[in-house]
Design a protein around this motif. Structure first.
Motif, mmCIF file in Angstrom:
data_model
loop_
_atom_site.group_PDB
_atom_site.id
_atom_site.type_symbol
_atom_site.label_atom_id
_atom_site.label_comp_id
_atom_site.label_asym_id
_atom_site.label_seq_id
_atom_site.Cartn_x
_atom_site.Cartn_y
_atom_site.Cartn_z
ATOM 1 N N SER A 186 4.131 20.142 -16.747
ATOM 2 C CA SER A 186 3.446 18.962 -17.285
ATOM 3 C C SER A 186 4.288 17.700 -17.152
ATOM 4 O O SER A 186 3.766 16.583 -17.267
ATOM 5 N N ALA A 187 5.591 17.880 -16.904
ATOM 6 C CA ALA A 187 6.527 16.754 -16.908
ATOM 7 C C ALA A 187 6.176 15.638 -15.923
ATOM 8 O O ALA A 187 6.347 14.453 -16.255
ATOM 9 N N PRO A 188 5.707 15.934 -14.692
ATOM 10 C CA PRO A 188 5.421 14.832 -13.756
ATOM 11 C C PRO A 188 4.455 13.789 -14.299
ATOM 12 O O PRO A 188 4.586 12.600 -13.972
ATOM 13 N N TYR A 189 3.492 14.201 -15.118
ATOM 14 C CA TYR A 189 2.568 13.218 -15.689
ATOM 15 C C TYR A 189 3.294 12.233 -16.597
ATOM 16 O O TYR A 189 3.050 11.028 -16.559
ATOM 17 N N GLN B 120 0.827 -1.217 0.000
ATOM 18 C CA GLN B 120 0.000 0.000 0.000
ATOM 19 C C GLN B 120 0.856 1.259 0.000
ATOM 20 O O GLN B 120 0.552 2.230 -0.704
ATOM 21 N N LYS B 121 1.930 1.246 0.770
ATOM 22 C CA LYS B 121 2.789 2.430 0.840
ATOM 23 C C LYS B 121 3.413 2.737 -0.520
ATOM 24 O O LYS B 121 3.533 3.901 -0.919
ATOM 25 N N ARG B 122 3.819 1.673 -1.221
ATOM 26 C CA ARG B 122 4.433 1.869 -2.539
ATOM 27 C C ARG B 122 3.432 2.459 -3.526
ATOM 28 O O ARG B 122 3.723 3.432 -4.232
ATOM 29 N N VAL B 123 2.235 1.885 -3.583
ATOM 30 C CA VAL B 123 1.223 2.366 -4.519
ATOM 31 C C VAL B 123 0.833 3.806 -4.198
ATOM 32 O O VAL B 123 0.767 4.661 -5.089
ATOM 33 N N ILE B 124 0.595 4.097 -2.921
ATOM 34 C CA ILE B 124 0.181 5.444 -2.526
ATOM 35 C C ILE B 124 1.286 6.456 -2.820
ATOM 36 O O ILE B 124 1.015 7.594 -3.225
ATOM 37 N N ALA B 125 2.544 6.058 -2.634
ATOM 38 C CA ALA B 125 3.656 6.966 -2.932
ATOM 39 C C ALA B 125 3.673 7.353 -4.405
ATOM 40 O O ALA B 125 3.898 8.522 -4.754
ATOM 41 N N PHE B 126 3.436 6.392 -5.285
ATOM 42 C CA PHE B 126 3.473 6.685 -6.718
ATOM 43 C C PHE B 126 2.236 7.453 -7.187
ATOM 44 O O PHE B 126 2.351 8.367 -8.013
ATOM 45 N N VAL B 127 1.069 7.090 -6.680
ATOM 46 C CA VAL B 127 -0.143 7.787 -7.144
ATOM 47 C C VAL B 127 -0.253 9.190 -6.570
ATOM 48 O O VAL B 127 -1.148 9.957 -6.958
ATOM 49 N N SER B 128 0.638 9.565 -5.664
ATOM 50 C CA SER B 128 0.598 10.917 -5.100
ATOM 51 C C SER B 128 1.233 11.951 -6.024
ATOM 52 O O SER B 128 1.112 13.161 -5.787
ATOM 53 N N VAL C 112 6.526 4.068 -14.037
ATOM 54 C CA VAL C 112 6.124 3.449 -12.762
ATOM 55 C C VAL C 112 4.729 2.834 -12.815
ATOM 56 O O VAL C 112 4.256 2.293 -11.813
ATOM 57 N N PHE C 113 4.054 2.919 -13.959
ATOM 58 C CA PHE C 113 2.720 2.317 -14.053
ATOM 59 C C PHE C 113 2.708 0.829 -13.663
ATOM 60 O O PHE C 113 1.767 0.379 -13.010
ATOM 61 N N PRO C 114 3.737 0.038 -14.043
ATOM 62 C CA PRO C 114 3.713 -1.382 -13.652
ATOM 63 C C PRO C 114 3.752 -1.605 -12.144
ATOM 64 O O PRO C 114 3.409 -2.695 -11.667
ATOM 65 N N LEU C 115 4.169 -0.592 -11.375
ATOM 66 C CA LEU C 115 4.256 -0.730 -9.922
ATOM 67 C C LEU C 115 2.965 -0.338 -9.220
ATOM 68 O O LEU C 115 2.874 -0.410 -7.993
ATOM 69 N N ILE C 116 1.973 0.091 -10.005
ATOM 70 C CA ILE C 116 0.669 0.451 -9.469
ATOM 71 C C ILE C 116 -0.329 -0.623 -9.889
ATOM 72 O O ILE C 116 -0.212 -1.193 -10.972
ATOM 73 N N SER C 117 -1.287 -0.911 -9.048
ATOM 74 C CA SER C 117 -2.197 -2.016 -9.329
ATOM 75 C C SER C 117 -3.641 -1.551 -9.440
ATOM 76 O O SER C 117 -3.986 -0.422 -9.067
ATOM 77 N N GLU C 118 -4.476 -2.443 -9.951
ATOM 78 C CA GLU C 118 -5.918 -2.239 -9.938
ATOM 79 C C GLU C 118 -6.421 -2.337 -8.496
ATOM 80 O O GLU C 118 -5.765 -2.937 -7.634
ATOM 81 N N SER C 119 -7.568 -1.745 -8.230
ATOM 82 C CA SER C 119 -8.181 -1.846 -6.901
ATOM 83 C C SER C 119 -8.768 -3.242 -6.720
ATOM 84 O O SER C 119 -9.653 -3.653 -7.473
ATOM 85 N N PRO C 120 -8.300 -4.015 -5.724
ATOM 86 C CA PRO C 120 -8.865 -5.346 -5.511
ATOM 87 C C PRO C 120 -10.338 -5.301 -5.116
ATOM 88 O O PRO C 120 -11.088 -6.228 -5.416
#
Length: 551
Positions: A266-269, A17-25, A275-283
């Motif tokens: 615009s660069a951060p997007y 969870q920490k990894r996903v939340i860090a990236f989606v922030s 890093v998309f492969p490190l983010i998952s679908e919502s279970p």
């Protein structure tokens, strides 16, 4: 048995969870910068009529410096109107050299005044390059910049109404990924726009998709954690949104071209792509849609990352959760058919309207406070940092309902005080208090709405609530323009709408320390004293969050 029980087994706030939340922030930071870029790329600078045949004339005969010569030329060509030099008209000095105009300036009459016919000169002491200068969006065209910002917020409105429904249908992950890529590309293309029309279209597209990305950020994060972590997680993401103020202001202060500024923020997007492969679908979503194989694979991956064990009866637990949620179709009718849910939704939509109306009105109005625009903008962002901490404290101590009501009412009082405060430090102080209060309540309503709307409709419902906020965002810049007619009108409307919203929010049920509702019935039971509480759940996570905040 529900998905929350599965989370307790595989790790409710672990490394996964920490990894996903860090990236989606990351997207909220970029969204804030793109949202408020109008303050700098369309900054209002002093301007006056350009006199082309004086361009190469110097002022050596008067022993003036280059800066003094520019002011000298303006004073000769621009008539005095109501005590100040005109920005949109000039004396007819056609065919006159500078020295002749200087000698004849006392003989100029009102009949000699004409509109600017060769463009404008701009004061570049604050903004070195803007769309207002490049495309002549001043004088009769000055309202176009406010229209452009309104179009941007219409894009926000479309994004909030569209991507919540899309996410409920195709999933949070693919919606998030598509929105981030499109937002980055469209914003970069807007920086290359050859005219104001193409610029408006691309800003509309970047608005819709940037908001869609941020909406998915909150949905993904909230659905990966237990109730005791939702407050910390949601407000943590807001910290990144507020960091966008400093990111934007810092880039703007060292970037002297509006196109380069828009491209950089615009660069951060685009940096999200690796890093998309490190983010998952919502279970939660996978189980609700009956996608058990994908859900099981993801849950096992989460357990492995968190170094936890998968429950033996995982399949039956998923099937039970699916029976609760999957049978209900995702439709706006489900949120308006029941009179109680309908009242909840209308109340929240109005509350979100107030948030957007006041929040963006105060954010976009920083240049009218009587201080340096960069200082005012940074202060406007800095005040959001303690606002996020206050949101956590008040939500946990006093609940969602009372906290939201208090902060919205305080914002209304501060807006009224701003009307009578003089320009400069006093007005900045009370306006900052209003911004603090509305920022706290904005944090809370994101959590509050997600805790009232049931899982199968959560993304769609939060999107509908957010649509109210986007309407407020559309109205705010247009209302700021009307302030040129009646200066206090924007603040009067900000204040009155806030006070009404603060009172109406008291009609909603309290959701503090209650699990996310999975059905319409559970939402209706939020007022029931028998609805299960999670007050003592996951204390280690809550203590960890509080320790992180204090640090």
């Amino acid at each position: 048995m529900t998905f929350d029980d599965i989370l307790r087994s595989i790790g409710s706030f672990g490394r996964f969870q920490k990894r996903v939340i860090a990236f989606v922030s990351i997207p909220p930071l970029a969204q804030c910068a793109i949202l408020l870029a109008q303050v700098f790329i369309a900054g209002k600078s002093d301007h006056w009529c350009h006199v082309g045949h004086w361009q190469d004339e110097d002022c050596h005969q008067w022993a003036l410096t280059e800066e003094e010569c520019i002011l000298f030329k303006r004073n000769i060509s621009a008539p005095m109107i109501e005590g100040s030099r005109s920005r949109c008209s000039m004396y007819n000095v056609t065919g006159m050299d500078l020295e002749s105009a200087f000698n004849l300036q006392d003989e100029f009459k009102l009949s000699d005044i004409i509109n600017c016919n060769e463009g404008w000169e701009f004061d570049r002491s604050v903004f070195a390059s803007t769309i207002s200068e490049e495309w002549g969006l001043v004088c009769g065209n000055s309202g176009i910049t406010d229209v452009l910002q309104a179009i941007f917020f219409v894009g926000y409105l479309v994004g909030s109404m569209m991507f919540g429904s899309v996410a409920d249908r195709i999933g949070r992950y693919y919606t998030f990924m598509g929105c981030c890529v499109t937002a980055g590309i469209s914003s970069v293309l807007a920086a290359l726009a050859p005219n104001v029309y193409i610029f408006a279209i691309l800003r509309f597209l970047s608005a819709a998709t940037s908001y869609g990305g941020t909406l998915m950020t909150f949905v993904i994060a909230s659905e990966l954690v237990l109730p005791s972590s939702r407050v910390w997680t949601g407000v943590y993401l807001w910290f990144f949104f507020s960091s966008g103020y400093f990111f934007l202001s810092g880039v703007a202060s060292i970037t002297y071209n509006w196109r380069l500024l828009l491209g950089i923020i615009s660069a951060p997007y685009l940096l999200m792509i690796p890093v998309f492969p490190l983010i998952s679908e919502s279970p939660r979503w996978l189980i609700a849609r009956g996608k058990f194989k994908r859900a099981e694979k993801l849950i096992r991956k989460m357990a492995k990352t968190n170094k936890k064990e998968v429950p033996e009866d995982l399949k039956s637990m998923m099937e039970n959760e699916n029976k609760i949620t999957a049978s209900e179709a995702v439709s706006v009718l489900d949120l308006i058919r029941n009179p109680t849910i309908r009242c909840y939704m209308l109340n929240m939509i109005y509350s979100w309207f107030v948030q957007g109306f006041v929040f963006f009105g105060l954010s976009l109005g920083t240049s009218s406070l009587g201080v340096n625009v960069y200082l005012a903008f940074c202060l406007s962002g800095a005040v959001e940092m303690p606002a996020h901490v206050l949101a956590i404290i008040t939500m946990n101590k006093f609940g969602r309902r009372a906290s939201t009501s208090f902060w919205i009412l305080l914002a209304g009082v501060a807006c009224f005080a701003t009307i009578i405060a003089p320009l400069g430090p006093w007005r900045v102080t009370v306006a900052t208090l209003g911004k603090l209060a509305i920022s706290v309540s904005f944090d809370i309503v994101y959590v509050y709405a997600g805790e009232i709307i049931p899982t199968p409709r959560r993304a769609f419902g939060v999107g509908m609530c957010s649509a109210g906020s986007r309407v407020g965002g559309v109205v705010a810049p247009l209302l700021l323009y009307l302030g040129s007619i009646f200066e206090s009108l924007p603040l009067i409307l900000f204040a009155s709408s806030s006070i009404l919203g603060g009172l109406l929010i008291l009609l909603l049920p309290e959701t503090n320390k209650k699990p996310l509702p999975d059905t319409i019935e559970e939402t209706l039971n939020l007022r029931s004293l028998k609805y299960k509480s999670v007050e003592n759940e996951d204390k280690d996570v809550e203590e960890h969050a509080e320790h992180a905040l204090s640090t």
